[in-house]
Design a protein around this motif. Sequence first.
Motif, PDB file in Angstrom:
ATOM      1  N   ALA A  60       0.827  -1.207   0.000  1.00 49.48           N
ATOM      2  CA  ALA A  60       0.000   0.000   0.000  1.00 49.48           C
ATOM      3  C   ALA A  60       0.860   1.256   0.000  1.00 49.48           C
ATOM      4  CB  ALA A  60      -0.925  -0.014   1.209  1.00 49.48           C
ATOM      5  N   GLN A  61       1.926   1.254   0.811  1.00 47.93           N
ATOM      6  CA  GLN A  61       2.802   2.423   0.885  1.00 47.93           C
ATOM      7  C   GLN A  61       3.486   2.685  -0.459  1.00 47.93           C
ATOM      8  OE1 GLN A  61       4.225   2.471   5.573  1.00 47.93           O
ATOM      9  NE2 GLN A  61       5.548   1.510   4.077  1.00 47.93           N
ATOM     10  N   ALA A  62       4.027   1.628  -1.059  1.00 47.77           N
ATOM     11  CA  ALA A  62       4.742   1.782  -2.323  1.00 47.77           C
ATOM     12  C   ALA A  62       3.802   2.231  -3.438  1.00 47.77           C
ATOM     13  CB  ALA A  62       5.422   0.466  -2.701  1.00 47.77           C
ATOM     14  N   ASP A  63       2.602   1.682  -3.466  1.00 47.06           N
ATOM     15  CA  ASP A  63       1.623   2.044  -4.481  1.00 47.06           C
ATOM     16  C   ASP A  63       1.272   3.531  -4.386  1.00 47.06           C
ATOM     17  OD1 ASP A  63      -0.380   1.093  -6.554  1.00 47.06           O
ATOM     18  OD2 ASP A  63      -1.740   1.969  -5.070  1.00 47.06           O
ATOM     19  N   TYR A  64       1.107   4.013  -3.172  1.00 41.04           N
ATOM     20  CA  TYR A  64       0.776   5.429  -2.952  1.00 41.04           C
ATOM     21  C   TYR A  64       1.888   6.333  -3.483  1.00 41.04           C
ATOM     22  CZ  TYR A  64      -0.576   9.691  -0.398  1.00 41.04           C
ATOM     23  OH  TYR A  64      -0.941  10.976  -0.059  1.00 41.04           O
ATOM     24  N   VAL A  65       3.123   6.011  -3.143  1.00 39.93           N
ATOM     25  CA  VAL A  65       4.245   6.874  -3.528  1.00 39.93           C
ATOM     26  C   VAL A  65       4.508   6.799  -5.022  1.00 39.93           C
ATOM     27  CG1 VAL A  65       6.729   7.219  -3.254  1.00 39.93           C
ATOM     28  CG2 VAL A  65       5.272   6.874  -1.253  1.00 39.93           C
ATOM     29  N   ARG A  66       4.356   5.633  -5.608  1.00 43.03           N
ATOM     30  CA  ARG A  66       4.564   5.526  -7.058  1.00 43.03           C
ATOM     31  C   ARG A  66       3.547   6.366  -7.828  1.00 43.03           C
ATOM     32  NH1 ARG A  66       5.374  -0.542  -6.002  1.00 43.03           N
ATOM     33  NH2 ARG A  66       7.656  -0.720  -5.842  1.00 43.03           N
ATOM     34  N   ALA A 119      10.915  10.219 -10.993  1.00 39.19           N
ATOM     35  CA  ALA A 119       9.922   9.252 -11.471  1.00 39.19           C
ATOM     36  C   ALA A 119      10.531   7.891 -11.789  1.00 39.19           C
ATOM     37  CB  ALA A 119       9.210   9.805 -12.705  1.00 39.19           C
ATOM     38  N   ASP A 120      11.796   7.847 -12.186  1.00 36.70           N
ATOM     39  CA  ASP A 120      12.418   6.576 -12.577  1.00 36.70           C
ATOM     40  C   ASP A 120      13.240   5.934 -11.463  1.00 36.70           C
ATOM     41  OD1 ASP A 120      11.356   6.790 -15.143  1.00 36.70           O
ATOM     42  OD2 ASP A 120      13.052   7.984 -15.850  1.00 36.70           O
ATOM     43  N   VAL A 121      13.252   6.536 -10.284  1.00 38.95           N
ATOM     44  CA  VAL A 121      14.022   5.981  -9.173  1.00 38.95           C
ATOM     45  C   VAL A 121      13.228   4.837  -8.544  1.00 38.95           C
ATOM     46  CG1 VAL A 121      15.061   6.457  -6.913  1.00 38.95           C
ATOM     47  CG2 VAL A 121      15.143   8.187  -8.725  1.00 38.95           C
ATOM     48  N   PRO A 122      13.839   3.680  -8.309  1.00 41.09           N
ATOM     49  CA  PRO A 122      13.105   2.559  -7.709  1.00 41.09           C
ATOM     50  C   PRO A 122      12.501   2.926  -6.352  1.00 41.09           C
ATOM     51  CG  PRO A 122      15.231   1.835  -8.541  1.00 41.09           C
ATOM     52  CD  PRO A 122      15.226   3.322  -8.626  1.00 41.09           C
ATOM     53  N   VAL A 123      11.273   2.493  -6.144  1.00 41.48           N
ATOM     54  CA  VAL A 123      10.564   2.755  -4.882  1.00 41.48           C
ATOM     55  C   VAL A 123      10.535   1.475  -4.058  1.00 41.48           C
ATOM     56  CG1 VAL A 123       8.374   3.396  -3.813  1.00 41.48           C
ATOM     57  CG2 VAL A 123       9.165   4.597  -5.870  1.00 41.48           C
ATOM     58  N   LEU A 124      11.100   1.533  -2.878  1.00 40.31           N
ATOM     59  CA  LEU A 124      11.049   0.447  -1.903  1.00 40.31           C
ATOM     60  C   LEU A 124      10.148   0.866  -0.751  1.00 40.31           C
ATOM     61  CD1 LEU A 124      14.903  -0.289  -1.682  1.00 40.31           C
ATOM     62  CD2 LEU A 124      13.257  -1.103  -3.399  1.00 40.31           C
ATOM     63  N   SER A 125       9.791  -0.080   0.096  1.00 35.10           N
ATOM     64  CA  SER A 125       8.930   0.247   1.235  1.00 35.10           C
ATOM     65  C   SER A 125       9.393  -0.498   2.473  1.00 35.10           C
ATOM     66  CB  SER A 125       7.471  -0.109   0.937  1.00 35.10           C
ATOM     67  OG  SER A 125       6.638   0.256   2.029  1.00 35.10           O
ATOM     68  N   ALA A 126       9.364   0.205   3.613  1.00 34.72           N
ATOM     69  CA  ALA A 126       9.799  -0.358   4.894  1.00 34.72           C
ATOM     70  C   ALA A 126       8.630  -0.398   5.867  1.00 34.72           C
ATOM     71  CB  ALA A 126      10.935   0.480   5.485  1.00 34.72           C
ATOM     72  N   ALA A 127       8.481  -1.519   6.534  1.00 36.72           N
ATOM     73  CA  ALA A 127       7.456  -1.663   7.569  1.00 36.72           C
ATOM     74  C   ALA A 127       8.011  -2.528   8.686  1.00 36.72           C
ATOM     75  CB  ALA A 127       6.177  -2.283   6.999  1.00 36.72           C
ATOM     76  N   ALA A 128       7.523  -2.302   9.887  1.00 32.07           N
ATOM     77  CA  ALA A 128       7.926  -3.091  11.056  1.00 32.07           C
ATOM     78  C   ALA A 128       6.677  -3.617  11.742  1.00 32.07           C
ATOM     79  CB  ALA A 128       8.743  -2.240  12.036  1.00 32.07           C
ATOM     80  N   ALA A 129       6.810  -4.771  12.347  1.00 29.35           N
ATOM     81  CA  ALA A 129       5.693  -5.337  13.115  1.00 29.35           C
ATOM     82  C   ALA A 129       5.600  -4.594  14.443  1.00 29.35           C
ATOM     83  CB  ALA A 129       5.918  -6.824  13.349  1.00 29.35           C
ATOM     84  N   PHE A 130       4.483  -3.928  14.667  1.00 29.32           N
ATOM     85  CA  PHE A 130       4.322  -3.148  15.889  1.00 29.32           C
ATOM     86  C   PHE A 130       3.993  -4.029  17.098  1.00 29.32           C
ATOM     87  CE2 PHE A 130       2.859   0.399  12.895  1.00 29.32           C
ATOM     88  CZ  PHE A 130       4.123   0.959  12.850  1.00 29.32           C
ATOM     89  N   ARG A 131       3.397  -5.170  16.833  1.00 28.20           N
ATOM     90  CA  ARG A 131       2.948  -6.025  17.939  1.00 28.20           C
ATOM     91  C   ARG A 131       3.653  -7.381  17.821  1.00 28.20           C
ATOM     92  NH1 ARG A 131      -3.321  -6.299  18.011  1.00 28.20           N
ATOM     93  NH2 ARG A 131      -3.039  -6.530  20.266  1.00 28.20           N
ATOM     94  N   THR A 132       4.661  -7.562  18.662  1.00 28.56           N
ATOM     95  CA  THR A 132       5.454  -8.798  18.608  1.00 28.56           C
ATOM     96  C   THR A 132       5.589  -9.431  19.987  1.00 28.56           C
ATOM     97  OG1 THR A 132       7.484  -7.474  18.797  1.00 28.56           O
ATOM     98  CG2 THR A 132       6.766  -8.098  16.575  1.00 28.56           C
TER      99      THR A 132
END
Length: 673
Positions: free
Chosen positions: A426-432, A443-456
Amino acid sequence: MSPRLTPFATPLVALAIALLAGCVALPWQTGKTPDGARAKVAILETTDVHANVLSYDYYKLKPDDSLGYERTATLIRRARAEFPNTLLFDSGDTIQGSVLADYQALVKPVGCDQELAIYRAMDAMGYDGGTAGNHEFNYGLRFLSQVTGTPMNVDGGHTDHCAGPHFPLVLANVYSARDGAPIFKPWTIVSKNIEAYTEDGSRIRVPLRVGIIGFTPPPIMDWDKQNLAGKVSVSGVVEAAHKYLPELQAQHPDLIVAILHGGLDTSPYTPQMENAGWYLAGVPGIDALLLGHSHTEFPGPRYAGMKDVDAHRGFVRNVPAVMGGFFGRDLGVIQLVLNRQQGRWVVDLDNTHSEVRPICPRGSADAVAKKLACVPADPAIAPLVQQAHEAAITYVNTPIGSSTLRMSSYFADEGNMTALAPINAAQADYVRTELPRLHPELADVPVLSAAAAFRTGFGGPDDYTDVAAGPLTLRSAADLYFYPNTLSAVKTDGAGLKAWLEKSAQRFNRIDPAKAGEQALINSHYTGYNFDQIQGGIHYVIDVSKAVGQRITTLTWQGKPVTSDQPFIVVTNNYRASGGGHFPGLDGNNIVLAAPDGTREILVQWLERQKTIGIKNLEPTSWQFAPLKTRGPVVFTGASGKQGVAHDAGLDNIRQLKDHGDGTVTYAIDLSR
């Protein structure tokens, strides 16, 4: 026949009865307190309640006896019955952190004439004061000024006197950019009549004037930059104490209580220090210190061995201190003994101590017995918030789509990214979509996305994300994305990306392959929400046998090695992009997109567009452990009975070893497979 009372005699008899009951003080009892008098005063503290008013899990839609302010209220009433003299304070992170909080702030915001549910509950218990934590700023200054009943001369602030808590909030280190004045009162004095005893044992009632001064973590300017930049400024905790304590001391209070939304850290002090309690305790004039923010307990074993800290009796640099847990799970209690000397009250340190009282017993092997032993909820609290509670439940049940797979964080640390992949997608789709409009050159720079598990599992065996296959609701999105962050994107390069991943890999202890005994995989001092897992066509390997900073042994993008100068856009949240977690290269200066939308809302919209999500919609796990054969088992603690979840996620190298009887078990992971 009863004797007849004259009109003059009637009030005398009433006075005598009142005196016997201890309800009225004679004139000489309220005068100057004699030297040699002695009093016991209990300072009660709540902190990090995070709007968990009721013992209820909105993600699982069921009661949860292990948390909830309504049970803390029972501990408060019991403490007041035990101690004749009490003061009650709150150390912040009060108004945010639950579905109920989000509902009242974001979905159907309370009006100026309405009091927040958490404050209604706290008012029922009669607080004497409190301060603001970092999460008080998550919903913006206008909302904060409104719901605390505090007009603020800041851009976007609320200038009306709205409904707020019926107790003073103090905060000494946040100032308006307009006039430089604190946005809350930096300090105030609370007056109470207390029971004391003279040297001959006579009971007297005397006034006690308690000064309170409050502090919040200075990094709020990074964590909530979008809400605070240009509107307020922040000073260091120690600097604010030196600035305002003389004003407070000039009013000659009997005691001064510092209320800090922060924990203890003996690292070299800076004005940006997040947990400056150790240094604040060293400022002369503070008689008691209330702590928070760290979501742990003080006194407690975590702080054993810390310099000039008594982690058993509850002293920090000879100042009595307490930190009472989080989510309404505990009540902090400082039992102060006061002696009257040379016309002033002096804390008897030898007979003073602190403790943390939990709503449920800790360390019990019998989970059922432990649950039964939890204190009951105070019956006065639930009716105060019932309408808002029911509305929040209706809200989180709003359907938004469906899923063909279970999304959980039970084994997020071991490589199951099912709960993180939807966020990253979802994050990557929004930014792209959005970034080319703002920065066509990117516009041509690769888009990556970072997420962390908040509840572990930090909060116990139920503290995990777990969204079953089937219908998805807003509750599912709230479970997947716990905090009300906004989305940010940063520009970095291959070297910065590798440094990001190396920092995240601190989640793991260094494993010695030659060691015969058990070795813990997880570094308990590195929080789960700082273990970012990045996707977007990259693949990387973590070698836990290597030292910190040398663990990312392979890093590729679209199958080719990442070069140090290769450009990337990485999508994350405003907390991380602005410096939260102290990741290298992330200080707010390389943000290329700061979305006005909350990440959870972006996730909801993405799930609605997908209608049904499954393996085809989600990128597979982007990392793996380097193969490592060890002599002894590598272990970690998790929720019991979840080995099947690991198996379904393809983690066949995990097996259950030992059931602890409290909802948790020890698992072993075979790193050679």
